[in-house]
Design an enzyme around this catalytic site. Structure first.
Site, PDB file in Angstrom:
ATOM      1  N   ASN A 124      -6.694   1.482   2.952  1.00 44.95           N
ATOM      2  CA  ASN A 124      -7.387   2.744   3.169  1.00 44.95           C
ATOM      3  C   ASN A 124      -6.989   3.805   2.151  1.00 44.95           C
ATOM      4  O   ASN A 124      -7.791   4.678   1.798  1.00 44.95           O
ATOM      5  CB  ASN A 124      -7.109   3.251   4.591  1.00 44.95           C
ATOM      6  CG  ASN A 124      -7.674   2.342   5.657  1.00 44.95           C
ATOM      7  OD1 ASN A 124      -8.508   1.482   5.383  1.00 44.95           O
ATOM      8  ND2 ASN A 124      -7.217   2.519   6.896  1.00 44.95           N
ATOM      9  N   GLU A 184      -6.315  -9.041   4.191  1.00 44.59           N
ATOM     10  CA  GLU A 184      -5.469  -8.337   5.162  1.00 44.59           C
ATOM     11  C   GLU A 184      -5.441  -9.162   6.437  1.00 44.59           C
ATOM     12  O   GLU A 184      -6.489  -9.434   7.032  1.00 44.59           O
ATOM     13  CB  GLU A 184      -5.987  -6.926   5.485  1.00 44.59           C
ATOM     14  CG  GLU A 184      -5.731  -5.909   4.401  1.00 44.59           C
ATOM     15  CD  GLU A 184      -6.049  -4.482   4.836  1.00 44.59           C
ATOM     16  OE1 GLU A 184      -5.837  -4.158   6.033  1.00 44.59           O
ATOM     17  OE2 GLU A 184      -6.520  -3.706   3.991  1.00 44.59           O
ATOM     18  N   GLN A 236       1.646  -6.138   5.807  1.00 46.51           N
ATOM     19  CA  GLN A 236       1.995  -5.966   4.402  1.00 46.51           C
ATOM     20  C   GLN A 236       3.331  -6.632   4.135  1.00 46.51           C
ATOM     21  O   GLN A 236       3.779  -7.420   4.961  1.00 46.51           O
ATOM     22  CB  GLN A 236       1.990  -4.484   4.060  1.00 46.51           C
ATOM     23  CG  GLN A 236       0.591  -3.873   4.200  1.00 46.51           C
ATOM     24  CD  GLN A 236       0.508  -2.437   3.708  1.00 46.51           C
ATOM     25  OE1 GLN A 236       1.326  -1.947   2.950  1.00 46.51           O
ATOM     26  NE2 GLN A 236      -0.521  -1.733   4.166  1.00 46.51           N
ATOM     27  N   TYR A 242      -6.569  -8.395  12.394  1.00 44.47           N
ATOM     28  CA  TYR A 242      -5.235  -8.189  12.952  1.00 44.47           C
ATOM     29  C   TYR A 242      -5.200  -8.694  14.395  1.00 44.47           C
ATOM     30  O   TYR A 242      -6.215  -8.722  15.091  1.00 44.47           O
ATOM     31  CB  TYR A 242      -4.847  -6.708  12.889  1.00 44.47           C
ATOM     32  CG  TYR A 242      -4.647  -6.225  11.473  1.00 44.47           C
ATOM     33  CD1 TYR A 242      -3.449  -6.443  10.807  1.00 44.47           C
ATOM     34  CD2 TYR A 242      -5.660  -5.573  10.782  1.00 44.47           C
ATOM     35  CE1 TYR A 242      -3.254  -6.021   9.502  1.00 44.47           C
ATOM     36  CE2 TYR A 242      -5.490  -5.138   9.477  1.00 44.47           C
ATOM     37  CZ  TYR A 242      -4.278  -5.369   8.843  1.00 44.47           C
ATOM     38  OH  TYR A 242      -4.099  -4.951   7.545  1.00 44.47           O
ATOM     39  N   ASN A 273     -12.335  -0.939  -0.476  1.00 43.43           N
ATOM     40  CA  ASN A 273     -11.638  -1.441   0.707  1.00 43.43           C
ATOM     41  C   ASN A 273     -12.379  -1.039   1.971  1.00 43.43           C
ATOM     42  O   ASN A 273     -12.719   0.139   2.146  1.00 43.43           O
ATOM     43  CB  ASN A 273     -10.219  -0.862   0.770  1.00 43.43           C
ATOM     44  CG  ASN A 273      -9.502  -1.213   2.061  1.00 43.43           C
ATOM     45  OD1 ASN A 273      -9.066  -2.339   2.248  1.00 43.43           O
ATOM     46  ND2 ASN A 273      -9.388  -0.252   2.978  1.00 43.43           N
ATOM     47  N   GLU A 274     -12.655  -2.008   2.837  1.00 39.61           N
ATOM     48  CA  GLU A 274     -13.200  -1.768   4.175  1.00 39.61           C
ATOM     49  C   GLU A 274     -14.288  -0.689   4.193  1.00 39.61           C
ATOM     50  O   GLU A 274     -14.243   0.261   4.986  1.00 39.61           O
ATOM     51  CB  GLU A 274     -12.070  -1.385   5.143  1.00 39.61           C
ATOM     52  CG  GLU A 274     -11.103  -2.522   5.401  1.00 39.61           C
ATOM     53  CD  GLU A 274     -10.050  -2.211   6.455  1.00 39.61           C
ATOM     54  OE1 GLU A 274      -9.360  -3.150   6.885  1.00 39.61           O
ATOM     55  OE2 GLU A 274      -9.899  -1.025   6.830  1.00 39.61           O
ATOM     56  N   GLU A 308       0.853  -1.195   0.000  1.00 40.19           N
ATOM     57  CA  GLU A 308       0.000   0.000   0.000  1.00 40.19           C
ATOM     58  C   GLU A 308       0.884   1.239   0.000  1.00 40.19           C
ATOM     59  O   GLU A 308       2.012   1.220   0.505  1.00 40.19           O
ATOM     60  CB  GLU A 308      -0.899  -0.003   1.244  1.00 40.19           C
ATOM     61  CG  GLU A 308      -1.839   1.180   1.326  1.00 40.19           C
ATOM     62  CD  GLU A 308      -2.844   1.072   2.480  1.00 40.19           C
ATOM     63  OE1 GLU A 308      -3.722   1.952   2.590  1.00 40.19           O
ATOM     64  OE2 GLU A 308      -2.747   0.105   3.270  1.00 40.19           O
TER      65      GLU A 308
END
Length: 502
Positions: free
Chosen positions: A71, A291, A352, A243, A171-172, A26
């Site tokens: 993001n 992710e 990442q 996460y 995304n999200e 990213e």
């Protein structure tokens, strides 16, 4: 302590999609600038890409890499990253409160991906933008020529299309932190129309629709149900993100958090099945877990920049978690969980790849180095491709406040589709007792150990760094195959990978 495991050649879970071992780059922190791209570095090629970093990535053999966010993508104009670099605008990135030079865009990333031997997984902006920009980006990237956007690509130096197969629809979009956050119904409608338009260009592309950012979201799992109600027959995957942290420094709880991952996957797999039944569809949708990682070490140090108290710096150090040995064990457990769910989880992206919560770190102007978490990822990607086995495991266990009967022995197994080798990925969660493993090999003719690697004996807070990498695998000792049984002593708080050949 003893544990008994049975592996039977006919008891299989699924053929693993190699993309289960993908990753993510990213425009965030130093992932791109001084991560993969540093033109002044002594190892940089004519395109500015650090070859020391590429070699570490090629060793892993990363099958697919998601780009450009994250993001970041929800306020990104992809057109800013094409054309002469001197003409590209600098933009303020609202997601990470930094500035983006756009020195690296789709052309540069595609060149890097080719060098790194990884396929591109591109995300379109459905936050601040929408359908029209998405279809233009797809045409720019994938159309051979004879149209406005494809001819502009040629004008910018790329004659042949890149033919990117895998595309993320935003995304999200459930997250209040996301630029252009939407309700499930709002997003479902936009995602459906965008998918419809993109498939009108190419019905064979694969599309990923946004699922929940975390199982902690208040809208989970109703979000998935609503979004799939709109999009089920037009998409191929629904994305999940998760996460892991250990703020409380409780190792028993920390290493049990893979059980929460189990529940997350099982829940969304059930939502997928229910939606398929509701729609009487013949189409299958799978999970793209695009992710995942450990993320908590850098939280405090990042507050100044993310809070807007440091201006709009370009490529500052952000999310630079320095992982310890405890995190290595956690990554091993997460990867085992994905292997055991490879019937529904087809794509995974470690978030990442470089510098930003990453297994590979760099010093600007200096060396690249491996974090301790590099190794379970390396071994899973190298030796976890093939068919996942459904193991019968009988292990002592423990309870936590959120999970019961957590097995001290965490194990997965894969039969290679390349050389037929049988690989076991093993974590011992017990703090101070070895596990005497007795593993029955039923229907297999594997009789010899061809590789045995172990990470054990380290302090849980032991770390690697640019000066030295002490937390690294060593050759395992004492494992044996006799009378179709694998026996080994699995050290406490250890990661081990054992491969058997015929």
């Amino acid at each position: 302590m003893r544990a008994n495991v049975t592996a039977h050649k006919d008891y299989v879970i699924a053929k693993i999609d190699p993309r289960l071992y993908g990753s993510f780059i990213e425009h965030l922190g130093r992932a791109v600038y001084s991560g993969i791209y540093e033109p002044d570095h002594e190892t940089a090629d004519k395109h500015g890409f650090r070859q020391d970093v590429i070699e570490l990535i090629k060793d892993i053999d990363v099958p697919v890499t998601r780009y450009p966010g994250g993001n970041f993508v929800s306020a990104y104009n992809w057109e800013d990253g094409i054309g002469p670099k001197e003409d590209r605008p600098t933009r303020l990135d609202l997601a990470w409160h930094t500035s983006e030079s756009n020195e690296v865009g789709i052309h540069e990333f595609a060149e890097w991906a080719e060098q790194a031997g990884t396929e591109m997984m591109l995300a379109v902006n459905l936050g601040s933008r929408g359908l029209d920009e998405a279809r233009a980006f797809l045409e720019y990237v994938n159309h051979p020529g004879g149209s406005y956007w494809s001819d502009l690509r040629k004008q910018n130096g790329r004659e042949a299309p890149w033919n990117v197969k895998l595309w993320c629809l935003g995304n999200e979009m459930d997250g209040p932190w996301q630029i252009g956050q939407k309700t499930a119904a709002e997003y479902g409608r936009v995602a459906f129309e965008t998918a419809k338009a993109m498939r009108a260009f190419d019905k064979n592309i694969e599309l990923v629709v946004c699922g929940s950012s975390s199982p902690k979201m208040a809208t989970y799992p109703e979000w998935e149900s609503t979004v799939l109600d709109y999009t089920y027959d037009t998409v191929d995957y629904i994305s999940l993100h998760m996460y892991f942290d250990n703020h409380e420094k409780n190792m028993a709880n920390y290493l049990a958090k893979a059980c929460l991952l189990d529940n997350y996957i099982d829940t969304i797999a059930a939502v997928i099945k229910a939606t398929k039944a509701k729609k009487r569809s013949k189409h299958d949708v799978y999970i793209s877990f695009d992710e995942w990682n450990v993320w908590y070490h850098s939280n405090e140090q990042d507050k100044k920049i993310l809070g807007g108290n440091d201006g709009w710096p370009h490529a500052p150090a952000l999310l630079e978690d320095i992982y310890d040995f405890a995190d290595t064990l956690q990554v091993g457990c997460i990867l085992n969980t994905f292997i055991r769910h490879s019937d529904v989880v087809k794509i995974g992206c470690l978030a990442q790849l470089v510098n930003v919560i990453a297994p590979i770190m760099t010093v600007k102007g200096g060396p690249a180095w491996r974090q301790s978490t590099y190794y379970p990822y390396l071994y899973a990607s190298q030796y976890g491709r093939g068919t996942a086995l459904n193991l019968a495991v009988n292990s002592p266990s423990y309870d936590t406040e959120f999970a019961k009967n957590v097995a001290y022995l965490d194990i997965s197994a894969v039969v290679s589709d390349k050389d037929g080798a049988l690989t076991f990925f093993i974590v011992n969660r017990h703090p101070d007792e070895s596990i005497e493993l007795d593993l029955s090999l039923q229907g297999f003719t594997h009789q010899r150990i061809i590789m045995d690697k172990v990470m054990s004996g380290h302090a849980l807070d032991a770390k690697n760094g640019p000066e030295a990498e002490p937390v690294a695998p060593k050759d395992g000792q004492g494992a044996a195959v006799t009378q179709q049984k694998l026996t080994a002593s699995i050290a406490p708080m250890s990661y081990r990978m054992i491969r058997l050949g015929v």
